[in-house]
Design a protein around this motif. Structure first.
Motif, PDB file in Angstrom:
ATOM      1  N   TYR A 166      -8.011 -13.879  -7.507  1.00 50.93           N
ATOM      2  CA  TYR A 166      -6.920 -15.204  -6.492  1.00 50.93           C
ATOM      3  C   TYR A 166      -5.648 -14.932  -6.484  1.00 50.93           C
ATOM      4  N   THR A 167      -5.630 -15.476  -5.892  1.00 44.09           N
ATOM      5  CA  THR A 167      -4.249 -15.709  -4.327  1.00 44.09           C
ATOM      6  C   THR A 167      -2.827 -15.456  -4.900  1.00 44.09           C
ATOM      7  N   SER A 168      -3.018 -16.942  -6.297  1.00 43.52           N
ATOM      8  CA  SER A 168      -1.809 -16.841  -6.978  1.00 43.52           C
ATOM      9  C   SER A 168      -1.010 -15.208  -7.869  1.00 43.52           C
ATOM     10  N   ALA A 169      -2.380 -14.296  -7.289  1.00 40.85           N
ATOM     11  CA  ALA A 169      -2.018 -13.185  -8.765  1.00 40.85           C
ATOM     12  C   ALA A 169      -0.621 -12.308  -8.846  1.00 40.85           C
ATOM     13  N   THR A 170      -0.280 -12.371  -9.123  1.00 37.28           N
ATOM     14  CA  THR A 170       1.131 -11.551  -9.480  1.00 37.28           C
ATOM     15  C   THR A 170       1.491  -9.947  -8.973  1.00 37.28           C
ATOM     16  N   ASP A 171      -0.307  -9.320  -9.954  1.00 32.50           N
ATOM     17  CA  ASP A 171      -0.312  -7.899  -9.284  1.00 32.50           C
ATOM     18  C   ASP A 171      -1.857  -7.872  -8.994  1.00 32.50           C
ATOM     19  N   VAL A 172      -2.277  -6.713  -9.106  1.00 30.40           N
ATOM     20  CA  VAL A 172      -3.514  -6.335  -7.880  1.00 30.40           C
ATOM     21  C   VAL A 172      -4.457  -5.418  -9.415  1.00 30.40           C
ATOM     22  N   PRO A 173      -5.734  -4.911  -8.920  1.00 31.63           N
ATOM     23  CA  PRO A 173      -6.251  -3.637  -9.681  1.00 31.63           C
ATOM     24  C   PRO A 173      -5.621  -2.733  -8.892  1.00 31.63           C
ATOM     25  N   TYR A 174      -5.098  -2.161 -10.125  1.00 35.83           N
ATOM     26  CA  TYR A 174      -4.897  -0.086  -9.411  1.00 35.83           C
ATOM     27  C   TYR A 174      -6.057   0.524  -9.197  1.00 35.83           C
ATOM     28  N   ALA A 175      -6.931   0.151  -9.536  1.00 39.16           N
ATOM     29  CA  ALA A 175      -8.439   0.175  -8.686  1.00 39.16           C
ATOM     30  C   ALA A 175      -8.924   0.050  -6.784  1.00 39.16           C
ATOM     31  N   PHE A 176      -7.125  -1.022  -6.327  1.00 33.97           N
ATOM     32  CA  PHE A 176      -7.534  -1.788  -5.296  1.00 33.97           C
ATOM     33  C   PHE A 176      -6.148  -0.892  -4.919  1.00 33.97           C
ATOM     34  N   ALA A 177      -5.443  -0.141  -5.483  1.00 34.24           N
ATOM     35  CA  ALA A 177      -3.218  -0.443  -5.230  1.00 34.24           C
ATOM     36  C   ALA A 177      -2.999   0.067  -3.999  1.00 34.24           C
ATOM     37  N   GLU A 178      -2.203  -0.193  -3.130  1.00 35.19           N
ATOM     38  CA  GLU A 178      -1.723   0.385  -2.298  1.00 35.19           C
ATOM     39  C   GLU A 178      -0.733   2.217  -3.217  1.00 35.19           C
ATOM     40  N   GLY A 179      -1.065   2.948  -2.925  1.00 33.95           N
ATOM     41  CA  GLY A 179      -0.263   3.814  -3.046  1.00 33.95           C
ATOM     42  C   GLY A 179      -1.600   5.123  -3.748  1.00 33.95           C
ATOM     43  N   ASN A 180      -2.451   4.338  -4.272  1.00 32.49           N
ATOM     44  CA  ASN A 180      -3.837   5.033  -4.948  1.00 32.49           C
ATOM     45  C   ASN A 180      -4.875   5.876  -4.005  1.00 32.49           C
ATOM     46  N   GLY A 181      -3.946   6.716  -3.705  1.00 30.89           N
ATOM     47  CA  GLY A 181      -4.983   8.057  -2.367  1.00 30.89           C
ATOM     48  C   GLY A 181      -4.303   7.095  -0.961  1.00 30.89           C
ATOM     49  N   ASP A 182      -5.248   8.494  -0.223  1.00 28.92           N
ATOM     50  CA  ASP A 182      -4.707   7.925   0.796  1.00 28.92           C
ATOM     51  C   ASP A 182      -5.683   8.546   1.798  1.00 28.92           C
ATOM     52  N   ILE A 183      -6.375   7.888   3.403  1.00 26.72           N
ATOM     53  CA  ILE A 183      -7.201   8.293   4.014  1.00 26.72           C
ATOM     54  C   ILE A 183      -7.988   9.862   3.809  1.00 26.72           C
ATOM     55  N   MET A 184      -6.539  10.922   3.750  1.00 28.98           N
ATOM     56  CA  MET A 184      -7.086  12.139   4.004  1.00 28.98           C
ATOM     57  C   MET A 184      -6.611  12.474   1.779  1.00 28.98           C
ATOM     58  N   ASP A 185      -6.946  11.816   1.381  1.00 32.78           N
ATOM     59  CA  ASP A 185      -6.265  12.199   0.199  1.00 32.78           C
ATOM     60  C   ASP A 185      -7.365  11.451  -1.269  1.00 32.78           C
ATOM     61  N   PHE A 186      -8.140  12.345  -1.757  1.00 29.84           N
ATOM     62  CA  PHE A 186      -9.254  12.321  -2.524  1.00 29.84           C
ATOM     63  C   PHE A 186      -8.746  11.518  -3.792  1.00 29.84           C
ATOM     64  N   THR A 187      -8.879  10.149  -4.571  1.00 28.49           N
ATOM     65  CA  THR A 187      -8.860  10.506  -5.782  1.00 28.49           C
ATOM     66  C   THR A 187     -10.027   9.386  -6.077  1.00 28.49           C
ATOM     67  N   ASN A 188     -11.073   9.989  -6.979  1.00 24.84           N
ATOM     68  CA  ASN A 188     -11.693   8.898  -8.066  1.00 24.84           C
ATOM     69  C   ASN A 188     -11.408   8.140  -8.686  1.00 24.84           C
ATOM     70  N   GLU A 189     -10.008   7.319  -8.931  1.00 24.98           N
ATOM     71  CA  GLU A 189      -9.817   6.386  -9.489  1.00 24.98           C
ATOM     72  C   GLU A 189      -9.207   5.116  -8.086  1.00 24.98           C
ATOM     73  N   SER A 190      -9.955   5.253  -7.611  1.00 19.84           N
ATOM     74  CA  SER A 190      -9.947   4.637  -5.900  1.00 19.84           C
ATOM     75  C   SER A 190     -11.315   3.914  -5.658  1.00 19.84           C
TER      76      SER A 190
END
Length: 564
Positions: free
Chosen positions: A411-435
């Motif tokens: 929902y786009t009124s949401a004030t936060d997003v799921p951690y699994a999809f959040a910015e900073g949870n891993g990146d294109i060269m840093d694998f994390t199984n939480e992402s």
């Protein structure tokens, strides 16, 4: 007429972090519930799939905004910030406004503009923070590039609010002049449209009550207006030699002048739009040869056998239908990628890059389909005018390849997003199984190895999960609306935020377990099934198809033949 090769565009797109993307656009009367929907797949080999979030905020007078190029992270400059910005989740804001894009490149003379500050990504996300409607978004985008210059190459934008859907095509003026030229058209209600890295607006109305220009941009808020364009879009093309000086303005085509379609533009780009059109309307066979790259031109260099900008579908679609339209590999056409030798023994409809190659001096290509391995993230936006904005806007979001991802409702009124999809949870060269990005990439890349066996299980899992979400939101909408009607808007928003975060994270947990199930079942070329009350599973080794065995014999002769 001077033409810029789309193949050259794809070379550029493959060497920098620009995207090659797909957008489909659906008006209210084409959907089962009367919502507007647009799709977007952000396709690049270096983009990391995550769900962006900009909270609503207030700023004191004089605040400046840093503009950072979306593709590269390069600082481009500063522009004045507005007093209030809106909450934005991904590519959709709290007022149910959604914006997507595809890069078409266009004339190479217009690629760079010294001193320009606004790139196409910033243009989207700044506008989402400042505009409430599609019409306001078009005005905002036009003014931003006029005031601050346009840094990127040619772009097509999908712009949808809860009532209307628009396509806007824009290209900078290079170093000739500051800013950009553009055309925006409202998709008529009852029709669908699409764009996929090839400019698609050709001729357009230039006068009358339904038309406005940048000289009278506020006329866009007159609901009769369905076409808006920069006042110099034709004169600038003539000045640059893209359109003959003595040619009639009424025959001017934006796409054919600023981004002429060639083989690559048709085969790698327009064919994706054709594939979607072909699934929801009749009569698209007549455009298949064009989609394959057989283009006819007139004496101005304009293509004469192009597809229409929009078509009338023969059936209505719901969000699940639209999700599945984003999963196309040209199945059931003569270009079906699962059917030729490149598919290997398990019918894999993917081809690793490069997309074009040469053998004995002859050039060849792989198909570029809607579903592709390099997708970072994709979405289906859903704007619903019968609900308050706090409840009506949903961005169905997924990461990685659309054929292997699963979309969850945010929902786009949401004030936060799921951690699994959040910015900073891993990146294109840093694998994390939480992402979520890495979880879904494990599934897809394993699935590519034995597509004909693994993908059907993924498809069944997608269907079960996504249809479950569609049932869920009926109750979630009702509960949130009750709180809203009781005057507890903040409570409704918090309820929707909690739901979206919980479901996003839970879905990734579920699919992480699903990957484990798939890996255990299909590793080492076996297919294993648990047997109740027994230690060891049932093991099957189905081997390859008879057709594939024959192809091995054709290449090896008697080398592998067993002796009696």
């Amino acid at each position: 007429m001077k033409k810029f090769s789309i193949l050259s565009i794809f070379f550029i797109l493959s060497t920098v972090a620009s995207f090659a993307c797909t957008n489909f656009l659906f008006t209210k009367s084409t959907t089962t519930d009367g919502s507007t929907m647009i799709t977007y797949a952000a396709d690049a080999h270096v983009i990391y799939g995550e769900l962006y979030h900009w909270p609503a905020a207030d700023y004191p007078e004089g605040t400046m905004l840093d503009v950072i190029e979306w593709d590269t992270g390069k600082f481009l400059g500063r522009i004045p910030q507005v007093a209030h910005t809106y909450n934005v989740v991904g590519n959709m804001n709290e007022h149910q406004l959604a914006i997507g894009e595809t890069t078409y490149g266009g004339r190479k003379e217009l690629y760079h503009q010294d001193g320009a500050i606004i790139d196409y990504g910033s243009l989207i996300y700044i506008t989402l923070q400042r505009a409430k409607s599609a019409r306001e978004a078009i005005k905002t985008m036009a003014n931003l590039v006029k005031e601050h210059g346009y840094y990127s190459s040619g772009e097509s934008f999908s712009i949808a609010d809860k009532d209307e859907v628009w396509i806007m095509e824009l290209i900078g003026k290079g170093n000739e002049e500051k800013g950009a030229v553009w055309v925006a058209r409202m998709i008529p209600d009852g029709y669908v449209s699409g764009h996929a890295n090839q400019a698609r607006i050709t001729t357009f109305p230039q006068s009358g009550n339904t038309v406005a220009t940048s000289d009278n941009i506020d006329d866009i808020f007159n609901k009769e207006v369905t076409t808006v364009y920069s006042s110099d879009v034709i004169s600038f093309a003539k000045k640059m030699g893209f359109y003959p000086q003595n040619a009639s303005d009424k025959d001017f085509s934006f796409s054919d002048s600023y981004a002429p379609v060639d083989f690559g533009g048709a085969r790698f780009c327009e064919l994706r739009v054709w594939a979607m059109f072909n699934k929801i309307t009749d009569g698209m066979d007549q455009y298949f040869e064009y989609g394959k790259g057989d283009i006819k031109y007139d004496d101005k260099g304009y293509a004469t056998n192009r597809m229409p900008l929009w078509v009338k579908p023969n059936k209505k679609v719901d969000p699940k239908d639209v999700m599945d339209l984003m999963r196309d590999h040209l199945e059931n056409t003569e270009l079906d990628m699962s059917k030729d030798v490149g598919a290997g023994p398990f019918g894999n409809p993917y081809r690793w890059r490069p997309m074009t190659w040469e053998v004995d001096g002859v050039k060849y290509c792989h198909e570029r389909t809607t579903s592709t391995q390099q997708t970072g993230f994709s979405f289906v936006s859903q704007s619903r005018n019968w609900l308050p904005d706090e409840i009506g806007g949903i961005i169905w979001f997924g990461v990685d390849d659309t054929a292997f991802t699963c979309y969850f409702p945010m929902y786009t009124s949401a004030t936060d997003v799921p951690y699994a999809f959040a910015e900073g949870n891993g990146d294109i060269m840093d694998f994390t199984n939480e992402s979520a990005f890495w979880v879904f990439n494990q599934i897809s890349n394993f699935g590519y190895t034995r597509y004909s066996y693994i993908h059907p299980e993924v498809k069944a899992k997608q269907d079960e999960t996504e249809r479950g979400f569609l049932e869920d939101i009926k109750t979630i909408d009702k509960n949130a609306k009750y709180q809203y009607d009781q005057g507890n808007k903040a409570g409704a928003v918090q309820y929707l935020t909690s739901y979206s975060k919980r479901q996003g994270n839970a879905m990734v947990d579920d699919w992480r377990r699903f990957y484990g199930y798939l890996f255990a079942k299909y590793m080492d070329g076996n297919i294993k099934t648990k047997v109740p009350n027994k230690k060891n599973p049932k093991v099957e080794q189905p081997g390859y198809s008879n057709e594939y065995y024959k192809s091995i014999i054709e290449q090896t002769g008697d080398k592998l033949k067993m002796k009696e």
